[in-house]
Write an enzyme that holds these catalytic residues in place. Structure first.
Site, short mmCIF file in Angstrom:
data_model
loop_
_atom_site.label_atom_id
_atom_site.label_comp_id
_atom_site.label_asym_id
_atom_site.label_seq_id
_atom_site.Cartn_x
_atom_site.Cartn_y
_atom_site.Cartn_z
N GLY A 15 0.67 -1.23 0.05
CA GLY A 15 -0.15 0.14 0.24
C GLY A 15 1.22 1.46 0.10
N VAL A 83 -1.79 -7.58 -4.20
CA VAL A 83 -0.97 -9.32 -3.07
C VAL A 83 -2.80 -9.80 -3.09
CG1 VAL A 83 0.25 -8.85 -1.11
CG2 VAL A 83 0.59 -7.89 -2.68
N GLU A 174 -18.00 18.18 1.09
CA GLU A 174 -17.73 18.45 -0.18
C GLU A 174 -18.26 18.36 -1.15
OE1 GLU A 174 -13.60 18.52 2.99
OE2 GLU A 174 -14.20 17.47 1.98
N ALA A 322 -6.84 10.22 7.31
CA ALA A 322 -5.61 10.64 7.32
C ALA A 322 -4.38 10.99 8.59
CB ALA A 322 -4.63 12.08 6.14
#
Length: 426
Positions: A15, A83, A174, A322
């Site tokens: 990732g 993967v 948003e 995040a």
């Protein structure tokens, strides 16, 4: 698989999101071999995906080549692959391009869209987790407006100009704000035969307020901003079906729409092979200890959205956004440097830097500790933070120029149908 043999410890990372790149950056000078696997050859700045989907930015403004990020890393290798399985007994991962042995494995696969088992919604709605999906939304939005501009069927025009968004978290809010501003800033100029009042933006949320993860104070401000932009907000409303033509809610209401965007939830994106108590099925996340090591495994770690670190403050794990991913990645990288020198690792402690969401021009809301505010100051703060965390100097400059141009001219320069959307596009 064509990876050079090495006598150094081999760290395999799955990732290239916030967690994965933050971890690898901390090992730039470490005497290890790092192999990164990702389905794409670029890192995506996901907080700005909605701007790609609403023609505010081009995709290369929020994406950055993974090989370029780590070109100065010692003994780094990237492979674009899926993967498929982890064998913890033999320390071998199986991928779409072959198998590879690892000494340490770091899983940072993030999340995928959660449709809560509704196959019709999964098949017919528009998710927004990747750059291709954001481009699909952009193309569909513009295609439907083009069709509405030429149709003589009033009912069909209404369906084409009805935009429905499920989920009033930061992404949904948003998106709704950006679509509402598109209506006000673009529609009357580019499509003079269409009336601005014919385009509707609907935001549907199951809870009793928008932005449920944030404070009630900023939630109320965001609600007010959205209403001022003309967004139709439906609270305490759950969606039961979407057949490609009509959104049906559990209370029986129907909204005919050709554009239904699903932003109502995410779930972990695990890799097969990790079993037992380490895997929390209800969340699709791996239970980890305070060092981000997966419970029951000595050399396998998980970071960010896929990691479930249960603490007193976060009994259900850290939020899947995040900042926890970035902080965990950096911290694990520091701990690996300590471990490689036989020094003691330090437990992870999350520092909450706050939460923010933008609704539109001069309209954003921010939660930072006990501070809750909204408006122009919050909007400029939101812009600064997002520019700061974008990967690559060019991306920051291009994004800043685009935002400045749009602010001055009330324009969205990226309204191009480069790749027409067809159902089942990937």
């Amino acid at each position: 698989m064509n990876i050079p043999e090495t006598n150094l410890p081999r760290i395999v990372v799955i990732g290239g999101g916030f967690a994965g790149i933050s971890f690898i950056k901390k090992l730039r000078k470490a005497k290890v071999q790092i192999v990164l696997f990702d389905r794409h050859n670029y890192h995506t700045f996901q907080p700005l995906l909605y701007q790609v989907s609403t023609a505010g930015l081009e995709p290369d403004s929020i994406a950055y080549p993974l090989r370029k990020i780590f070109r100065n890393n010692f003994d780094f290798h990237f492979r674009m692959a899926e993967v498929e399985n982890i064998n913890s007994e033999t320390n071998i991962i199986s991928t779409s391009i072959g198998s590879l042995h690892f000494d340490y494995l770091v899983i940072a696969t993030g999340t995928r869209t959660n449709f809560f088992g509704n196959e019709n919604i999964a098949q017919n709605s528009m998710p927004m987790k990747t750059v291709p999906q954001a481009l699909n939304i952009r193309s569909l939005m513009l295609q439907n407006i083009e069709k509405a501009d030429i149709t003589a069927d009033e009912r069909e025009r209404k369906r084409l100009l009805n935009f429905v968004i499920a989920g009033a978290g930061p992404t949904g809010v948003e998106l709704a704000g950006a679509l509402a501003e598109f209506r006000k800033g673009i529609l009357e100029h580019d499509y003079p035969e269409l009336d601005e009042d014919e385009m509707f933006v609907h935001l549907i949320e199951g809870q009793d307020r928008v932005l449920p993860p944030m404070s009630e104070e900023v939630s109320a401000k965001a609600h007010k901003f959205l209403e001022k932009l003309g967004v139709q907000i439906h609270l305490k409303t759950f969606i039961s079906d979407y057949d490609g033509q009509t959104v049906t809610t559990k209370d029986g209401n129907k909204l005919e729409t050709a554009t239904f965007i699903w932003a109502a939830g995410v779930t972990g994106a695990p890799v097969q092979g990790i079993k037992g108590e380490a895997f929390v099925e209800r969340a699709n996340r791996y239970r980890v200890d305070e060092f981000n090591k997966i419970m029951g495994y000595k050399n396998i770690f998980a970071l960010g959205d896929i990691a479930l670190m249960e603490t007193e403050e976060y009994p259900k794990g850290h939020p899947q956004v995040a900042q926890p991913a970035i902080q965990q990645g950096k911290h694990l990288g520091k701990n690996f440097n300590k471990m490689l020198k036989d020094n003691k690792m330090e437990p992870f402690k999350y520092f909450d830097k706050g939460t923010m969401a933008t609704v539109g021009r001069n309209k954003a809301v921010v939660d930072i500790g006990k501070l809750h505010f909204g408006g122009a100051i919050a909007w400029f703060l939101w812009m600064f933070v997002h520019l700061w965390f974008l990967v690559g100097f060019r991306n920051r400059v291009v994004t800043f120029f685009n935002w400045t141009y749009s602010y001055i001219n009330y324009d969205r320069a990226a309204r191009l149908i480069i790749r027409p959307f067809k159902q089942n596009n990937t």
